[in-house]
Design a protein around this motif. Structure first.
Motif, PDB file in Angstrom:
ATOM      1  N   ALA A  85       0.854  -1.192   0.000  1.00  0.00           N
ATOM      2  CA  ALA A  85       0.000   0.000   0.000  1.00  0.00           C
ATOM      3  C   ALA A  85       0.887   1.238   0.000  1.00  0.00           C
ATOM      4  CB  ALA A  85      -0.914   0.015   1.216  1.00  0.00           C
ATOM      5  N   VAL A  86       0.392   2.288  -0.640  1.00  0.00           N
ATOM      6  CA  VAL A  86       1.071   3.583  -0.623  1.00  0.00           C
ATOM      7  C   VAL A  86       0.026   4.639  -0.293  1.00  0.00           C
ATOM      8  CG1 VAL A  86       2.836   2.900  -2.297  1.00  0.00           C
ATOM      9  CG2 VAL A  86       0.730   3.958  -3.115  1.00  0.00           C
ATOM     10  N   GLY A  87       0.472   5.693   0.385  1.00  0.00           N
ATOM     11  CA  GLY A  87      -0.491   6.719   0.761  1.00  0.00           C
ATOM     12  C   GLY A  87       0.173   8.004   1.171  1.00  0.00           C
ATOM     13  N   ALA A  88      -0.643   9.022   1.366  1.00  0.00           N
ATOM     14  CA  ALA A  88      -0.201  10.324   1.855  1.00  0.00           C
ATOM     15  C   ALA A  88      -0.814  10.548   3.219  1.00  0.00           C
ATOM     16  CB  ALA A  88      -0.639  11.433   0.890  1.00  0.00           C
ATOM     17  N   TYR A  89       0.025  10.939   4.175  1.00  0.00           N
ATOM     18  CA  TYR A  89      -0.495  11.189   5.517  1.00  0.00           C
ATOM     19  C   TYR A  89      -0.538  12.680   5.791  1.00  0.00           C
ATOM     20  CZ  TYR A  89       4.293  12.053   7.294  1.00  0.00           C
ATOM     21  OH  TYR A  89       5.545  12.546   7.522  1.00  0.00           O
ATOM     22  N   GLU A  90      -1.424  13.057   6.680  1.00  0.00           N
ATOM     23  CA  GLU A  90      -1.624  14.455   7.070  1.00  0.00           C
ATOM     24  C   GLU A  90      -1.854  14.485   8.563  1.00  0.00           C
ATOM     25  OE1 GLU A  90      -1.509  17.903   7.235  1.00  0.00           O
ATOM     26  OE2 GLU A  90      -2.240  17.832   5.181  1.00  0.00           O
ATOM     27  N   ALA A  91      -0.902  15.072   9.282  1.00  0.00           N
ATOM     28  CA  ALA A  91      -1.048  15.200  10.725  1.00  0.00           C
ATOM     29  C   ALA A  91      -1.296  16.643  11.107  1.00  0.00           C
ATOM     30  CB  ALA A  91       0.189  14.656  11.444  1.00  0.00           C
ATOM     31  N   GLY A  92      -1.617  17.497  10.138  1.00  0.00           N
ATOM     32  CA  GLY A  92      -2.125  18.815  10.487  1.00  0.00           C
ATOM     33  C   GLY A  92      -1.467  19.992   9.843  1.00  0.00           C
ATOM     34  N   ASP A  93      -0.172  19.951   9.582  1.00  0.00           N
ATOM     35  CA  ASP A  93       0.477  21.095   8.961  1.00  0.00           C
ATOM     36  C   ASP A  93       1.577  20.597   8.039  1.00  0.00           C
ATOM     37  OD1 ASP A  93       2.566  20.357  10.618  1.00  0.00           O
ATOM     38  OD2 ASP A  93       2.226  21.985  12.052  1.00  0.00           O
ATOM     39  N   ALA A  96       4.092  18.067   9.236  1.00  0.00           N
ATOM     40  CA  ALA A  96       3.581  16.739   9.563  1.00  0.00           C
ATOM     41  C   ALA A  96       2.822  16.163   8.389  1.00  0.00           C
ATOM     42  CB  ALA A  96       2.704  16.803  10.801  1.00  0.00           C
ATOM     43  N   ARG A  97       3.386  16.287   7.229  1.00  0.00           N
ATOM     44  CA  ARG A  97       2.757  15.810   6.005  1.00  0.00           C
ATOM     45  C   ARG A  97       3.795  15.059   5.190  1.00  0.00           C
ATOM     46  NH1 ARG A  97      -0.225  20.211   2.417  1.00  0.00           N
ATOM     47  NH2 ARG A  97      -1.687  20.008   4.164  1.00  0.00           N
ATOM     48  N   GLY A  98       3.406  13.963   4.606  1.00  0.00           N
ATOM     49  CA  GLY A  98       4.361  13.203   3.811  1.00  0.00           C
ATOM     50  C   GLY A  98       3.724  11.971   3.222  1.00  0.00           C
ATOM     51  N   LEU A  99       4.565  11.021   2.855  1.00  0.00           N
ATOM     52  CA  LEU A  99       4.126   9.820   2.152  1.00  0.00           C
ATOM     53  C   LEU A  99       4.492   8.581   2.948  1.00  0.00           C
ATOM     54  CD1 LEU A  99       5.333  10.815  -1.431  1.00  0.00           C
ATOM     55  CD2 LEU A  99       3.008  11.016  -0.522  1.00  0.00           C
ATOM     56  N   LEU A 100       3.681   7.560   2.785  1.00  0.00           N
ATOM     57  CA  LEU A 100       3.910   6.269   3.410  1.00  0.00           C
ATOM     58  C   LEU A 100       3.855   5.176   2.351  1.00  0.00           C
ATOM     59  CD1 LEU A 100       1.551   6.431   6.545  1.00  0.00           C
ATOM     60  CD2 LEU A 100       4.026   6.709   6.549  1.00  0.00           C
ATOM     61  N   ALA A 101       4.627   4.147   2.556  1.00  0.00           N
ATOM     62  CA  ALA A 101       4.511   2.912   1.782  1.00  0.00           C
ATOM     63  C   ALA A 101       4.720   1.774   2.761  1.00  0.00           C
ATOM     64  CB  ALA A 101       5.551   2.872   0.666  1.00  0.00           C
ATOM     65  N   TRP A 102       3.899   0.754   2.671  1.00  0.00           N
ATOM     66  CA  TRP A 102       4.059  -0.340   3.620  1.00  0.00           C
ATOM     67  C   TRP A 102       3.661  -1.665   3.016  1.00  0.00           C
ATOM     68  CZ3 TRP A 102       0.070   3.140   3.735  1.00  0.00           C
ATOM     69  CH2 TRP A 102      -1.239   2.682   3.908  1.00  0.00           C
ATOM     70  N   ALA A 126      -1.944  20.399  13.903  1.00  0.00           N
ATOM     71  CA  ALA A 126      -1.253  19.345  14.626  1.00  0.00           C
ATOM     72  C   ALA A 126      -1.242  19.622  16.116  1.00  0.00           C
ATOM     73  CB  ALA A 126       0.193  19.214  14.128  1.00  0.00           C
ATOM     74  N   GLY A 127      -1.512  18.566  16.890  1.00  0.00           N
ATOM     75  CA  GLY A 127      -1.440  18.715  18.326  1.00  0.00           C
ATOM     76  C   GLY A 127      -0.009  18.769  18.807  1.00  0.00           C
ATOM     77  N   GLU A 128       0.915  18.042  18.112  1.00  0.00           N
ATOM     78  CA  GLU A 128       2.328  18.065  18.431  1.00  0.00           C
ATOM     79  C   GLU A 128       3.079  18.001  17.119  1.00  0.00           C
ATOM     80  OE1 GLU A 128       3.560  15.232  21.406  1.00  0.00           O
ATOM     81  OE2 GLU A 128       1.493  14.951  22.011  1.00  0.00           O
ATOM     82  N   SER A 129       4.351  18.322  17.150  1.00  0.00           N
ATOM     83  CA  SER A 129       5.138  18.256  15.924  1.00  0.00           C
ATOM     84  C   SER A 129       5.436  16.820  15.589  1.00  0.00           C
ATOM     85  CB  SER A 129       6.451  19.024  16.110  1.00  0.00           C
ATOM     86  OG  SER A 129       7.211  18.438  17.147  1.00  0.00           O
ATOM     87  N   GLY A 130       5.791  16.576  14.315  1.00  0.00           N
ATOM     88  CA  GLY A 130       6.186  15.236  13.913  1.00  0.00           C
ATOM     89  C   GLY A 130       5.170  14.598  13.008  1.00  0.00           C
ATOM     90  N   GLY A 131       5.573  13.452  12.419  1.00  0.00           N
ATOM     91  CA  GLY A 131       4.716  12.751  11.489  1.00  0.00           C
ATOM     92  C   GLY A 131       4.293  11.413  12.043  1.00  0.00           C
ATOM     93  N   PRO A 132       3.867  10.504  11.143  1.00  0.00           N
ATOM     94  CA  PRO A 132       3.266   9.268  11.617  1.00  0.00           C
ATOM     95  C   PRO A 132       4.295   8.202  11.910  1.00  0.00           C
ATOM     96  CG  PRO A 132       3.116   9.308   9.274  1.00  0.00           C
ATOM     97  CD  PRO A 132       3.818  10.573   9.689  1.00  0.00           C
ATOM     98  N   GLY A 133       5.223   8.474  12.805  1.00  0.00           N
ATOM     99  CA  GLY A 133       6.162   7.462  13.232  1.00  0.00           C
ATOM    100  C   GLY A 133       5.654   6.801  14.490  1.00  0.00           C
ATOM    101  N   GLU A 134       6.263   5.698  14.848  1.00  0.00           N
ATOM    102  CA  GLU A 134       5.965   5.034  16.112  1.00  0.00           C
ATOM    103  C   GLU A 134       7.162   5.240  17.027  1.00  0.00           C
ATOM    104  OE1 GLU A 134       3.236   3.658  16.992  1.00  0.00           O
ATOM    105  OE2 GLU A 134       2.150   3.313  15.138  1.00  0.00           O
ATOM    106  N   ALA A 142       4.921  12.654  17.178  1.00  0.00           N
ATOM    107  CA  ALA A 142       3.490  12.517  17.440  1.00  0.00           C
ATOM    108  C   ALA A 142       2.844  11.694  16.347  1.00  0.00           C
ATOM    109  CB  ALA A 142       2.830  13.889  17.505  1.00  0.00           C
ATOM    110  N   GLU A 143       1.911  10.833  16.721  1.00  0.00           N
ATOM    111  CA  GLU A 143       1.236  10.012  15.733  1.00  0.00           C
ATOM    112  C   GLU A 143       0.116  10.770  15.064  1.00  0.00           C
ATOM    113  OE1 GLU A 143       0.085   6.759  18.274  1.00  0.00           O
ATOM    114  OE2 GLU A 143       1.412   5.456  17.155  1.00  0.00           O
ATOM    115  N   ALA A 144      -0.286  11.883  15.618  1.00  0.00           N
ATOM    116  CA  ALA A 144      -1.523  12.482  15.129  1.00  0.00           C
ATOM    117  C   ALA A 144      -1.549  13.972  15.322  1.00  0.00           C
ATOM    118  CB  ALA A 144      -2.706  11.872  15.881  1.00  0.00           C
ATOM    119  N   GLY A 145      -2.379  14.619  14.514  1.00  0.00           N
ATOM    120  CA  GLY A 145      -2.733  16.014  14.711  1.00  0.00           C
ATOM    121  C   GLY A 145      -4.226  16.087  14.932  1.00  0.00           C
ATOM    122  N   ALA A 146      -4.714  17.183  15.427  1.00  0.00           N
ATOM    123  CA  ALA A 146      -6.142  17.287  15.723  1.00  0.00           C
ATOM    124  C   ALA A 146      -6.937  17.416  14.439  1.00  0.00           C
ATOM    125  CB  ALA A 146      -6.392  18.501  16.612  1.00  0.00           C
TER     126      ALA A 146
END
Length: 299
Positions: A85-93, A96-102, A126-134, A142-146
């Motif tokens: 799968a490939v996708g674009a993530y959005e965590a608020g700003d 915190a925006r980019g691409l994923l492939a998994w 975004a509630g906190e800085s950062g993208g969709p990392g674990e 941060a995993e998420a933005g508001a």
């Protein structure tokens, strides 16, 4: 309560398919009260769901991962035949925006370059800085933005139109720009792995599914289409004991057995919602992205 990824995927794996025609499907009236055990016809309809997803692949999905920190939105295309799968993530700003492939082995992240893939208004600040990392992996933060606007639910108008933007963005990323990591145990990675588990290439036994304790919960509608909401099967203890506990999964399934939504409850304030915005999309071959060997990169 934390639900392990393995438990979710094993539970979801029961939803493989046994042949079903529209004439045998029984659509339950929303006036009936639930929860109640599924009927034989409903178990057959649930059983066909993952097989129909497989046959229709590639599909477009929108994933919303909600934690106490906020919500991350991922608009993705999934090839269930290749388990990619490939996708674009959005965590608020923009930060915190980019691409994923998994795939089944893990996740690759490419920061930035996805401005046109997730439309403005899909998610908010975004509630906190950062993208969709674990935590503990590359691209951690941060995993998420508001989520600012829109309900946590139905496909957004024109959702399928963003598929081409996602694919263009992924194709534009060089092989060396992807940061890879294995799966971790947080809600984001649970959601990504759940997406890959929504299809199967062979039918399962609907009778065994019914014995695993799924329930009809209620009738519902998405975009005006009537659906039935079912709880997922539950793990069966050793011996002849009935299925244990409550399933963390719920499925929105139409009268033909097509999946429109699945939700996973992972604990207080932690949920994953996967909306199937298009059961089949014409994409051509999914971009190779991080799977392309570096030695074959021409530029």
């Amino acid at each position: 309560m934390r639900i392990k990824v393995k438990t979710l995927l094993v539970t979801g794996a029961v939803l493989a398919a046994a042949g079903l025609t529209a004439t045998t499907a029984v659509f339950v009236s929303g006036s009936d009260e639930g929860p109640r055990p599924v009927s034989a016809a409903e178990a057959q309809r649930m059983a066909v769901t993952r097989f129909r997803m497989y046959r229709a692949s590639p599909s477009a999905v929108t994933v919303r991962v909600t934690t106490p920190a906020g919500t991350t939105v991922i608009r993705a295309v999934v090839d269930h035949r290749r388990h990619r799968a490939v996708g674009a993530y959005e965590a608020g700003d923009e930060a915190a925006r980019g691409l994923l492939a998994w795939d089944l082995s893990g996740v690759a992240v490419a920061r930035g370059g996805a401005a046109g893939a997730v439309r403005p208004g899909e998610s908010g600040v975004a509630g906190e800085s950062g993208g969709p990392g674990e935590t503990g992996g590359p691209a951690s933060g941060a995993e998420a933005g508001a989520l600012r606007s829109g309900e946590l639910g139905g496909p957004a108008p024109g959702a399928e139109a963003s598929v081409s933007a996602v694919l263009r963005s992924v194709r534009a990323v060089g092989v060396g720009e992807w940061t890879r990591r294995g799966f971790a145990g947080g809600p984001l990675d649970t959601g990504l792995r759940l997406v890959l588990g929504l299809a199967a290439d062979r039918p399962d036994n609907a009778q065994l599914l019914a014995q695993s304790g799924p329930s009809w919960l209620r009738g519902d509608r998405i975009d005006g289409h009537p659906l039935d909401v079912f709880s997922g099967p539950r793990p069966r203890p050793q011996g002849s004991a009935p299925p244990a506990g409550h399933s963390p999964l719920a499925y929105w399934i139409d009268a033909d057995g097509d999946l429109r939504r699945v939700t996973a409850t992972l604990g207080t304030g932690r949920t994953v919602t996967v909306d199937v915005t298009a059961g089949h999309v014409t994409t051509g071959k999914l971009p190779e992205g991080p799977w392309k060997p570096r030695r074959n990169q021409s530029h």
